[in-house]
Scaffold this motif. Sequence first.
Motif, PDB file in Angstrom:
ATOM      1  N   TYR A   8       0.828  -1.200   0.000  1.00  0.00           N
ATOM      2  CA  TYR A   8       0.000   0.000   0.000  1.00  0.00           C
ATOM      3  C   TYR A   8       0.865   1.255   0.000  1.00  0.00           C
ATOM      4  CZ  TYR A   8      -3.826  -3.118   1.189  1.00  0.00           C
ATOM      5  OH  TYR A   8      -4.758  -4.121   1.163  1.00  0.00           O
ATOM      6  N   ASN A  10       0.276   5.811   0.700  1.00  0.00           N
ATOM      7  CA  ASN A  10      -0.615   6.861   1.180  1.00  0.00           C
ATOM      8  C   ASN A  10       0.064   8.196   0.895  1.00  0.00           C
ATOM      9  OD1 ASN A  10       1.185   7.500   3.349  1.00  0.00           O
ATOM     10  ND2 ASN A  10       0.293   5.839   4.547  1.00  0.00           N
ATOM     11  N   PRO A  11      -0.610   9.301   1.106  1.00  0.00           N
ATOM     12  CA  PRO A  11       0.017  10.590   0.796  1.00  0.00           C
ATOM     13  C   PRO A  11       1.347  10.817   1.529  1.00  0.00           C
ATOM     14  CG  PRO A  11      -2.337  10.878   1.025  1.00  0.00           C
ATOM     15  CD  PRO A  11      -2.030   9.463   1.454  1.00  0.00           C
ATOM     16  N   GLU A  76     -13.215   6.053  -1.289  1.00  0.00           N
ATOM     17  CA  GLU A  76     -12.281   7.010  -0.713  1.00  0.00           C
ATOM     18  C   GLU A  76     -11.563   6.324   0.448  1.00  0.00           C
ATOM     19  OE1 GLU A  76     -11.555  10.054  -1.846  1.00  0.00           O
ATOM     20  OE2 GLU A  76     -12.926   9.644  -3.500  1.00  0.00           O
ATOM     21  N   VAL A  77     -10.264   6.242   0.343  1.00  0.00           N
ATOM     22  CA  VAL A  77      -9.477   5.563   1.365  1.00  0.00           C
ATOM     23  C   VAL A  77      -8.227   6.377   1.684  1.00  0.00           C
ATOM     24  CG1 VAL A  77     -10.276   3.246   0.755  1.00  0.00           C
ATOM     25  CG2 VAL A  77      -8.275   4.187  -0.379  1.00  0.00           C
ATOM     26  N   LYS A  78      -7.655   6.122   2.841  1.00  0.00           N
ATOM     27  CA  LYS A  78      -6.424   6.799   3.225  1.00  0.00           C
ATOM     28  C   LYS A  78      -5.209   6.124   2.597  1.00  0.00           C
ATOM     29  CE  LYS A  78      -8.256   8.436   7.577  1.00  0.00           C
ATOM     30  NZ  LYS A  78      -8.203   8.386   9.016  1.00  0.00           N
ATOM     31  N   GLU A  79      -5.317   4.824   2.373  1.00  0.00           N
ATOM     32  CA  GLU A  79      -4.240   4.065   1.756  1.00  0.00           C
ATOM     33  C   GLU A  79      -4.783   3.373   0.522  1.00  0.00           C
ATOM     34  OE1 GLU A  79      -2.923   1.464   4.865  1.00  0.00           O
ATOM     35  OE2 GLU A  79      -1.821   3.051   5.863  1.00  0.00           O
ATOM     36  N   TYR A  80      -3.931   3.192  -0.477  1.00  0.00           N
ATOM     37  CA  TYR A  80      -4.378   2.537  -1.700  1.00  0.00           C
ATOM     38  C   TYR A  80      -3.341   1.513  -2.139  1.00  0.00           C
ATOM     39  CZ  TYR A  80      -1.553   6.468  -3.352  1.00  0.00           C
ATOM     40  OH  TYR A  80      -0.565   7.386  -3.517  1.00  0.00           O
TER      41      TYR A  80
END
Length: 122
Positions: A8, A10-11, A76-80
């Motif tokens: 994964y 994340n930003p 919509e997720v915080k991690e992808y």
Amino acid sequence: MKYLILIYSNPASRALWETFPPERRAQGLAAYEALDKELTASGEMVASEPLDDPVTAKRVHVTEGRTLTTDGPFAEVKEYLVGFYLVDCATEERAVEIAAKVPEAFMGLVEVRPVTELAALA
């Protein structure tokens, strides 16, 4: 047994990657290359692929025989999800050992999940 190793991002992890100088980025990519070679040599590699950015995803919905698609990630997720390894190894401990070699593991962004055999679902 087969295990899926999910990688994964994340930003925050993406921003960290962007701060790395070219030499550090090359080290990260070399870690993946080394892991690929190790798993291929051991016969544990089934598949491994990076995934494109989530904004390129298509959400698919079938209703009344019609297929509808929308752009963008499923939710919509915080991690992808950015990539995966599918490995065939003897134990869960070995799968975790492999997952620990994925560069994103130092940020807690790697998951190991057993693959369920289809026969077990019948």
